[in-house]
Write an enzyme that holds these catalytic residues in place. Sequence first.
Site, short mmCIF file in Angstrom:
data_model
loop_
_atom_site.label_atom_id
_atom_site.label_comp_id
_atom_site.label_asym_id
_atom_site.label_seq_id
_atom_site.Cartn_x
_atom_site.Cartn_y
_atom_site.Cartn_z
N GLU A 281 0.83 -1.19 0.00
CA GLU A 281 0.00 0.00 0.00
C GLU A 281 0.87 1.25 0.00
O GLU A 281 0.58 2.24 -0.67
CB GLU A 281 -0.91 -0.02 1.24
N GLU A 284 2.04 1.75 -3.38
CA GLU A 284 0.96 2.26 -4.23
C GLU A 284 0.77 3.76 -4.00
O GLU A 284 0.62 4.54 -4.94
CB GLU A 284 -0.35 1.52 -3.91
N CYS A 306 -8.24 -2.01 4.06
CA CYS A 306 -8.13 -3.19 4.93
C CYS A 306 -9.45 -3.64 5.48
O CYS A 306 -9.62 -4.78 5.88
CB CYS A 306 -7.22 -2.89 6.12
N SER A 326 -7.31 2.09 -2.29
CA SER A 326 -6.11 1.32 -2.60
C SER A 326 -6.55 0.00 -3.19
O SER A 326 -7.57 -0.56 -2.79
CB SER A 326 -5.32 1.07 -1.31
N LYS A 365 -15.56 -9.85 7.33
CA LYS A 365 -14.54 -10.69 6.69
C LYS A 365 -15.14 -12.00 6.17
O LYS A 365 -14.59 -12.62 5.27
CB LYS A 365 -13.42 -11.02 7.69
N GLU A 368 -16.38 -11.11 2.95
CA GLU A 368 -15.22 -10.81 2.10
C GLU A 368 -14.62 -12.10 1.52
O GLU A 368 -14.32 -12.17 0.32
CB GLU A 368 -14.16 -10.07 2.93
N GLU A 373 -13.89 -12.18 -6.46
CA GLU A 373 -12.63 -11.60 -6.95
C GLU A 373 -11.45 -11.93 -6.04
O GLU A 373 -10.31 -11.71 -6.40
CB GLU A 373 -12.76 -10.09 -7.17
N CYS A 522 -10.69 -2.14 14.51
CA CYS A 522 -10.97 -3.57 14.69
C CYS A 522 -11.06 -3.97 16.15
O CYS A 522 -11.66 -5.00 16.48
CB CYS A 522 -9.87 -4.40 14.04
#
Lengths: 605, 1027
Positions: A281, A284, A306, A326, A365, A368, A373, A522
């Site tokens: 990241e 990037e 994240c 990102s 998650k 996710e 993808e 988190c």
Amino acid sequence: MAEIKLTINGKECTAPAGSTILEAAELNGIHIPRLCYLKGIHKYGACRICVVEQVSPPARNLQAACVVAARDGMVIETNTPRVRVARKAMYELLLSNHDKKCLTCARNQDCEFQALGRELGVEDSPYEGERCLLPLDVSESITRDPNKCILCRRCVSVCRDIQTTSVLTAENRGFHTVITPGFSLPIGNSSCTYCGQCVVVCPVGALKETSHRDRVLSALADPSKYVVVQPAPAVRVGIGECFGLPAGSCETGRLAAALRRMGFNAVFDTNWSADLTIMEEGTEFLQRFKAVLGGEEATLPMMTSCSPGWIQFIEHNFPDQLSHLSTCKSPHEMFGAVIKSYYAKKIGKKPEDMYVVSVMPCTAKKTECARPELMNDGVPNVDAVITTRELGDMIKSMGIDFLSLPEEEFDAPLGLSSGAADIFGVTGGVMEAALRTVYEIITGRELPFPNLHVPPIVGLEEIREATIKLEDVKPEWKAAEGFQVRIAVTSGYAGARKLMKQIEAGTSPYHFIEVMGCPGGCITGGGQPRPRQDISIVRQKRLEAIYGEDERKTLRKSHENPSLLEFYSEWGEPGCHASHEYLHTHYVKRGKYNNLTDESFVVKP
Amino acid sequence: MIRSMEDLARMKAAYQEKMGKYKYLALVCYSTGCISSGCKAVRDAMVQEIENHGLTDMVAVIEAGCMGTCAVGPVVYILPDETYYTEMTPERVRDVVRRHFIQGKPVQEYTFFDSLQNKHVLNIKDVPFFRDQVRIALRNCGLIDVNCINSYVARDGYLALARILEKGDRAAVIEEIKKSGLRGRGGAGFPTGVKWEAAYNQPGTEKHIICNADEGDPGAFMDRSVFEGDPHSVIEGMLIGGYAIGANHGVVYLRAEYPVAMERLQPALEEARREGLLGQDIMGSGFSFDIEIRIGAGAFVCGEETALMASVEGQRGEPRQKPPFPFQSGLFGQPTIINNVETLATVPAVMLNGASWFRQYGTEKSPGTKVFALSGNIVNTGLVEVPMGTPLSEMIYSIGGGIPGGKGFKAAQTGGPSGGCITKDYINTPLDYESLAALGSIIGSGGLIVMDEDTCMVDTARFYLDFIQEESCGKCTACRIGTKRMLEILNRICSGQGCLCDIDRLERLGHIIQDTAMCGLGQSAPNPVLSTIRFFREEYEEHILQHKCAAGVCGDLVSSPCENTCPAGINIPGYMSLIATGDYYGAARIMLRDNPLSGICGRVCTHPCEKRCRRGTVDEAMNICELKRFATDWAYRQGFPTDEDLKPIAHLDKKVCVIGAGPSGLTCGYYLARLGYQVDIYEAENRAGGVMAYGIPDYRLPQEILEREIHNIERAGVNIILNTKVGRDVAFDDLRQRYDAVFVGIGAQKPLQMHLYGEHLEGIYYGLDFLKRNALVGDLDFTGKKVAVIGGGNTAIDSARTAVRLGAKQVVILYRRQREDMPADKEEIKDALEEGVELRTLVNPSEFLGVEGRLHSITIMRQNLGKFDSSGRRRAVSSGNSYSEEFDVAIPAISQTPDTQFLQNELELNGDRVAADKYTQATSMPGVFVGGDAHRGPEDIVNAVYEAKVAAASIDKYLGGKGELYKGFEQAITDYHIEGDIVPHNRFLTRQVEAEEAVGSFIERNLGMHELDARAEASRCLRCDRR
């Protein structure tokens, strides 16, 4: 603040002006039973359990202590026969429309409703009658059981007032009122972000994570599978609470030991891939930054990726702004991709024989890991996600005495991490970790703050911002000399929405923004243990614990993680082709009413 | 643009001049009620007809609002004649144009029918319904053009606003409203001025005033009527309120079910804007104000102010905790005042005429007037506005025109589902906030639902609770689940599955819900239930213990209304079917099962069944009583009942003693004998039958009919011992020792004294004594005498008719009330008058004067009508005016009471009556039971049969049996029912002996029904028992 004086149960009490009767009583050591009230989140007066008698000024009816303001000179009785009879009746009425399957409920013995029944001395259900029977609503992340719902509406408040998402709402009226996503859509077809804050506040088993325990247990029992586990940074400051430890206990060593006892083939740490994320990241950001400095097209501000709840949020609410994200996968997904490619090759396994289990403080998650993808080589990067709560339950059910475990290390090589990775678990942490690396790359010097913390972005305020001036940069960064990098950090969607509105309007002053979906990050994610006390206190304690973990380490910066450097020596450099194939991803325009995609996260029971 | 008072005056003058040119104004009601009954066609026809006759310069046809009589719409009101035409059709309208407008003769037969005067009334002022009203909130409704601001201004509309703005004193406005004592008309009754003052005192520049037009109480529609008939009055009220509190923004929260109100309000707002009465700098005062309309989606709870505001804000319509009150933190968190439509419509009138003008109406604490929506079992349904404090009785019997079908008043529900009921004991309660609160009810928004005797109060409570639990928002536990559970309990009770503890449970839960629910809706939700339990607990108990719904409403407990009503519980539809098929014998057998005195009842029963007969809603009720007579007479001629029909089911060695061979004693003895008990009946007189033998003269009940059924009872095994009076010839204690159980059926034989001077003169006979003497001794002759009978019951009528037959030259009944108030059977009164009896009403004897110990004359006091009593009849009040009239004989027949002297030391008495458990007829002494008039006081035969049956079952249980009567063989029923549409046909009547012939003897006047008529009559039965 002005003080008021009132009499509760004959006791002279003082409280700040503006307190409710319940708050005033609490401050003066008087407990009033309650159910729907949740400090700081929900003052609603729905359950009527907290009713009290207002003796003076005389009130005709009982008053709900959680919503009625305490006033100077008030005389309140909280425990008269009239009050007790009413309270018990309210409980019995709620009970009459509850499925009472306590023995088979995920919240058995951890249920506020159950505990309240004991507190009120309820031993009968005298008002049995028709019940509102509705089917289960199961999504990848969240399971909703309306038959256990007691309509306290905490979930509605947290979803609307705290998270501004307003997915859950009351539909129908009277006895047929039900809490549901709008138009009675299944959660998996709604614009839910799966942050799980509703699950955390639910006092009963009506909202819970969709369990992955069985699939993990099957994988562990399957000899053909090489099962790798990785806990997220915030898990180590949450897991202790599952075993009665106070909030703020950091249990990294016993966590590793417990996972090992559970029979995982390798006990790694998501922290390793947090460091990896910083490399990807950071790179990037530097690329985008450099392009902008050079007058080329690149999208700034760049926003962190994240938090899967946050990703879901932006996909639903700002589908035209996805280029600000990102492209980095979240750390545990990157980890899964590395395990099933780089590491599998190392130990001579095929990707399909690898089974990756993530232990996360997060319910999003779970959705996710089901996203199409996030697959490589025909297999999903991560196979199962269990929450901190689920892990606690699994440890208990396997007969492992967590508190008497020795402190152990994670397995090498993918168990080694820097302090920068630990603070991924708290709001501001990803930004700080990134700055530790990026600043050093540009200037060649360490981030110029005491103890490497960036004070303006440490804390729990909704939006925090900082400006970092780049001076005496390395020659290759001379275009950035004197540039003031503006950063912002937020957690929870209320702040994110504000920042996105600026971006949408083209007025955002920032270059780099960190967003975490859950308020506080988190540490208080939707998969963390439900707080046993005021959420703001718990949040602060977990925050301190996670910064403590960072500070205890000598290795504080991701780019100095030797295991990571070794990995890159084989993998290529950050942002290389392999990175783009395995470690980066793309996003889906979903729309406010989930109208831009056919993708659904409904799970058929 | 209206910028000044002069502009208003100009507009008023111009409009008056324009309308003054017409000879007639025809105001056609254009409100929802009349629209649905076809007023548009009526108006079009009128306009057309006026054009056809070239009268357009003479008659103006105006669309107006509601005058309150929606049940008789479409209505047309003609000014200046004040002629009120109802139930108009295009046909009738053309007639009116010709006869009224052209010939100048109002058409009386189309005008309002006043049930009190029993005629169509030409001028509206002569109708109590209109005359007794004081219209303030409704001052313009029905009298102005609803589409034209000028017509409102012509009646001094916006003048109050203009004066207020000119004066510019906001505090003074509030002061005036406070002084007027105006209280919120939406239900809570909070003083409007106090509320305004609170908002006025709140800091902040953004304030709001909301007009609450979310009218939701079932049956209430005053708010709708105001908008439909006079929208500007509300707009002006909001302007005044807005100005007073400092608001610039008004919202009308109108329910979506009121499209016509919306159609009127929207253009009215535009007109007001066009005239500069809404918008910036109104009338140059610097005050700016505008109003927007929000449509409510039909949630009842949105009438609650905090829920209403949530709804306006776009949130789910749910209440929130108060405080903070809306005046502190209301719409969008800003100070807000919410007033009801009626309140706001009243405000301009108060400001225009002053507080003291307003206070001349109503009571000290509830000044002014209130609009009520009258509905339910009442003749004149509709909207009325009366001064606060008007007694409920006036409302029902005068303005409301009474209860249709001559039925009795049972209760009135005020305040809709949040209110409670008022029972007949409180019928004179003044309708104001305090008085209703004292009875546990509320005025609410003014719904007033009248319920007659055929109303089941348990079902009524269930109806309201069902409504309220449907409308609960679902926010708080108490209301969401509590009302549901209460409803479930009520459903159980209504289907006969309840238990006595359910009543306690309802009360307990009801009080807890009142105590804990968040908003007014929940807190008041249990009111109808608690109120009906308070006043009608017996009905709840009856549903639970006897599985009986006396009103015949609760479907699960009722087979057919007639059978349900019959105290003896005879399967009436069953024998109707059998008579229709020609099986009269079978019909008689069905009757014998439940009533051994069927032949007698076929002649003299009060037949409450016929009052409830559903055929009555088609044309006329079934002639049930006569069919009973027909079938029994026929069957008896064929030898019914056989010995087999009367055989006991067993032979027991237990002995039961029955005291009195009247209807109850005979019935009780009969059923006990059939169970196998040995029954002895002790009768004081020389003949069995009690009042049936000597209280009912032969012209109504011939002796052979009576003897036939007494003989049947003896055949069933009952032993009747005559000429033996208990307490004289045999001791009660002795009987109690000798028999295993005792039934007391001594009836009510002791005449009630009048306690008047001269009451013991010769020539004065008490009614029952007189009849008895005539029947048993037969030594009286009234030839040439003038007889006064005092009283209005059946004994009085029978006395009068007997006196006629004894040769009296003149028989006069003196009755203190009006003829329609007489308790005697209407048929009996009619027969008596036919036979030459005279009736004088509103008179009451005050003394009997004698000459030489013999009656010579009676001083008679004229009576006036006073307030209504609990029976719905006006009390007779002495006028102080008296006259004297000569009479040879006087027969006071006011009532009788049981002669229980001999039981005084044995049983618990209730006055002269024997006290008993209402479900078992058991007296205070074990083994002793009671029934009939000895227990209830003077009642009819069929009720005596009922109590005797209950007692017989209880005696069986007391003596070790199951407590179930043995009724004999089951009778199969041939189902007879005419399929297809019902063809209207009035009831078939019986043949009568002509009056002239009848008065010469005691022969039976009624000759009964011909077989052909009987079968046809029986086939009129709708067979409500078929499901």
